[in-house]
Design a protein around this motif. Sequence first.
Motif, PDB file in Angstrom:
ATOM      1  N   MET A   1      73.305  51.412  37.649  1.00 26.78           N
ATOM      2  CA  MET A   1      74.710  51.782  37.470  1.00 26.78           C
ATOM      3  C   MET A   1      75.541  51.217  38.619  1.00 26.78           C
ATOM      4  O   MET A   1      75.177  51.356  39.794  1.00 26.78           O
ATOM      5  CB  MET A   1      74.835  53.311  37.435  1.00 26.78           C
ATOM      6  CG  MET A   1      76.259  53.794  37.229  1.00 26.78           C
ATOM      7  SD  MET A   1      76.346  55.598  37.099  1.00 26.78           S
ATOM      8  CE  MET A   1      75.449  55.862  35.568  1.00 26.78           C
ATOM      9  N   ASN A   2      76.661  50.562  38.275  1.00 24.88           N
ATOM     10  CA  ASN A   2      77.549  50.029  39.299  1.00 24.88           C
ATOM     11  C   ASN A   2      78.268  51.163  40.013  1.00 24.88           C
ATOM     12  O   ASN A   2      78.755  52.108  39.388  1.00 24.88           O
ATOM     13  CB  ASN A   2      78.582  49.085  38.669  1.00 24.88           C
ATOM     14  CG  ASN A   2      77.954  47.808  38.152  1.00 24.88           C
ATOM     15  OD1 ASN A   2      76.963  47.322  38.705  1.00 24.88           O
ATOM     16  ND2 ASN A   2      78.509  47.265  37.080  1.00 24.88           N
ATOM     17  N   ILE A   3      78.362  51.056  41.335  1.00 23.23           N
ATOM     18  CA  ILE A   3      79.043  52.057  42.135  1.00 23.23           C
ATOM     19  C   ILE A   3      80.520  51.680  42.236  1.00 23.23           C
ATOM     20  O   ILE A   3      80.842  50.581  42.690  1.00 23.23           O
ATOM     21  CB  ILE A   3      78.416  52.152  43.533  1.00 23.23           C
ATOM     22  CG1 ILE A   3      76.957  52.566  43.428  1.00 23.23           C
ATOM     23  CG2 ILE A   3      79.190  53.138  44.403  1.00 23.23           C
ATOM     24  CD1 ILE A   3      76.740  53.877  42.719  1.00 23.23           C
ATOM     25  N   GLN A   6      83.897  49.955  46.912  1.00 28.36           N
ATOM     26  CA  GLN A   6      83.537  48.687  47.525  1.00 28.36           C
ATOM     27  C   GLN A   6      84.457  48.365  48.690  1.00 28.36           C
ATOM     28  O   GLN A   6      85.450  49.045  48.926  1.00 28.36           O
ATOM     29  CB  GLN A   6      83.621  47.574  46.476  1.00 28.36           C
ATOM     30  CG  GLN A   6      85.018  47.360  45.930  1.00 28.36           C
ATOM     31  CD  GLN A   6      85.051  46.287  44.854  1.00 28.36           C
ATOM     32  OE1 GLN A   6      84.234  46.277  43.948  1.00 28.36           O
ATOM     33  NE2 GLN A   6      86.012  45.379  44.955  1.00 28.36           N
ATOM     34  N   GLU A 203      76.701  51.847  49.882  1.00 34.65           N
ATOM     35  CA  GLU A 203      76.602  51.680  48.433  1.00 34.65           C
ATOM     36  C   GLU A 203      75.260  52.194  47.912  1.00 34.65           C
ATOM     37  O   GLU A 203      75.203  52.844  46.857  1.00 34.65           O
ATOM     38  CB  GLU A 203      76.801  50.204  48.075  1.00 34.65           C
ATOM     39  CG  GLU A 203      78.221  49.717  48.370  1.00 34.65           C
ATOM     40  CD  GLU A 203      78.401  48.224  48.140  1.00 34.65           C
ATOM     41  OE1 GLU A 203      77.375  47.542  47.886  1.00 34.65           O
ATOM     42  OE2 GLU A 203      79.543  47.747  48.213  1.00 34.65           O
ATOM     43  N   ASP A 204      74.174  51.926  48.649  1.00 30.29           N
ATOM     44  CA  ASP A 204      72.849  52.388  48.223  1.00 30.29           C
ATOM     45  C   ASP A 204      72.771  53.917  48.240  1.00 30.29           C
ATOM     46  O   ASP A 204      72.213  54.539  47.317  1.00 30.29           O
ATOM     47  CB  ASP A 204      71.768  51.808  49.136  1.00 30.29           C
ATOM     48  CG  ASP A 204      71.590  50.304  48.967  1.00 30.29           C
ATOM     49  OD1 ASP A 204      72.083  49.752  47.953  1.00 30.29           O
ATOM     50  OD2 ASP A 204      70.978  49.678  49.854  1.00 30.29           O
ATOM     51  N   ALA A 207      74.665  55.421  45.337  1.00 30.86           N
ATOM     52  CA  ALA A 207      73.916  55.261  44.086  1.00 30.86           C
ATOM     53  C   ALA A 207      72.844  56.342  43.952  1.00 30.86           C
ATOM     54  O   ALA A 207      72.593  56.866  42.846  1.00 30.86           O
ATOM     55  CB  ALA A 207      73.288  53.869  44.029  1.00 30.86           C
ATOM     56  N   THR A 208      72.226  56.705  45.058  1.00 29.90           N
ATOM     57  CA  THR A 208      71.178  57.720  45.032  1.00 29.90           C
ATOM     58  C   THR A 208      71.727  59.086  44.635  1.00 29.90           C
ATOM     59  O   THR A 208      71.045  59.896  44.005  1.00 29.90           O
ATOM     60  CB  THR A 208      70.492  57.805  46.403  1.00 29.90           C
ATOM     61  OG1 THR A 208      69.930  56.525  46.722  1.00 29.90           O
ATOM     62  CG2 THR A 208      69.383  58.845  46.409  1.00 29.90           C
ATOM     63  N   THR A 211      71.693  59.652  40.599  1.00 26.55           N
ATOM     64  CA  THR A 211      70.534  59.498  39.731  1.00 26.55           C
ATOM     65  C   THR A 211      70.363  60.779  38.922  1.00 26.55           C
ATOM     66  O   THR A 211      70.794  61.868  39.348  1.00 26.55           O
ATOM     67  CB  THR A 211      69.260  59.246  40.549  1.00 26.55           C
ATOM     68  OG1 THR A 211      69.000  60.397  41.377  1.00 26.55           O
ATOM     69  CG2 THR A 211      69.403  58.003  41.421  1.00 26.55           C
ATOM     70  N   LEU A 228      80.330  61.192  40.714  1.00 26.55           N
ATOM     71  CA  LEU A 228      80.188  60.691  42.075  1.00 26.55           C
ATOM     72  C   LEU A 228      81.331  61.154  42.965  1.00 26.55           C
ATOM     73  O   LEU A 228      81.105  61.693  44.049  1.00 26.55           O
ATOM     74  CB  LEU A 228      80.123  59.157  42.071  1.00 26.55           C
ATOM     75  CG  LEU A 228      79.979  58.491  43.440  1.00 26.55           C
ATOM     76  CD1 LEU A 228      78.726  58.974  44.161  1.00 26.55           C
ATOM     77  CD2 LEU A 228      79.946  56.973  43.280  1.00 26.55           C
TER      78      LEU A 228
END
Length: 420
Positions: A1-3, A6, A203-204, A207-208, A211, A228
């Motif tokens: 999935m794109n976050i 940015q 960003e990582d 993303a976590t 989930t 998010l």
Amino acid sequence: MNIPFQSADILLPPLSSDGTRWSCVACDQYTSQPEYWEAADELVGDVPSTLRLILPEVYLAETDTRKPAVLTAMDAYLKSLLICHPDSMILVERTLGDGKTRFGIVGAVDLMAYDYRKGADALIRATEATVAERIPARTTIRRDAPMELPHVMMLIDDRKKTVVEPLTEKREAMEVAYDHELMQGGGHLKGYFLTAKDVQAVEDSLATLITPEAMAERYGKEGLAPLLFAVGDGNHSLAAAKTCFEEIRAAIGDEAAMDHPARYALCEVVNLYDESLQFEPIYRVVFGVDPETLLTAFSDYVQNLHGDAAPQHIVWASDGRRGAITVPSPVAALTVGTVQDFLDEYLQSVPSEAYIDYIHGRDPAISLANRPDAVAFLFDGMAKEELFSTVITDGALPRKTFSMGHAEDKRFYTEARRIR
């Protein structure tokens, strides 16, 4: 999935600039206190300031006359003052008036992932009911503006403190973006540029958070649509940005709009569990009414509610007097919802000069109601830990449900970004 968060081409004045006069508080603060804005104007004088790039909402009635000066100042600052820092994120260290420190990350959110409608399941959602009538006031300037300045604060439900907090431990080694006192008791502001490695880590970690496993662990239910970001402050400004982008999208087509800078909006991301972050109720002060008539109507209204929410307690103040009203069986789970539902109905039946203002701080609300045609309603707020689960299960809260701290602790305009 794109976050949908940015780095961005962030615009700042030179580090040597007078930062205290450059940064000013969000436009939707001190809406019934023009003296605050008059003092800010006097303090700024002819020095470059974000005060010249915004329209404080206390002056909304003067939009047509003030707008040209705002746009002219934007053009002038873009030509001769602001420096572009390409592909950047900034770690923000804000020292508040009480000495506590709040940390956040400034970057750009993707408006394609934002939906302010109640019941939406987008990655970015509103926390309060969005009033459509309030959006045009903000689009009026943004529609023609060459750049934006953010006062939007996005919240993340990061109980394990994996996104923002690791950056704070190594900030002393980062390049400084700005460092200055804030005007009129706003505290201190310091910013640091993130490295490319830091940006990737942000960003990582984001993303976590979304989930399926992480969502189920936090909210105790499988199969939830990932959430998010919840908009903590500035929901109507973000809604205006979304509206302007959709107008551009309709004009130039979907393919061209995907690369248009207006697709994104600068904001600051803050962890809901930042220790400095406090939720404060936003009180209601009603002007242009007969207090006795209003209070009698409110007392009758609450006695005729037959919901199953826990009893609620509301304090009122008017012209030097105070009292309290108990709601035995409220329908709305939050006290602010009970008050707002009544006022929305009541104001339909009184003269048009009656209106509500939404006030941060108990003392200012009482002070404003110290006149014969005004009533302040004071009540307890919601716990911040309830926010995400409430948005997920019930959708957006009543408008102006909570404030993240006092007015002087709100986000100050500092960074900018081109949107066309």
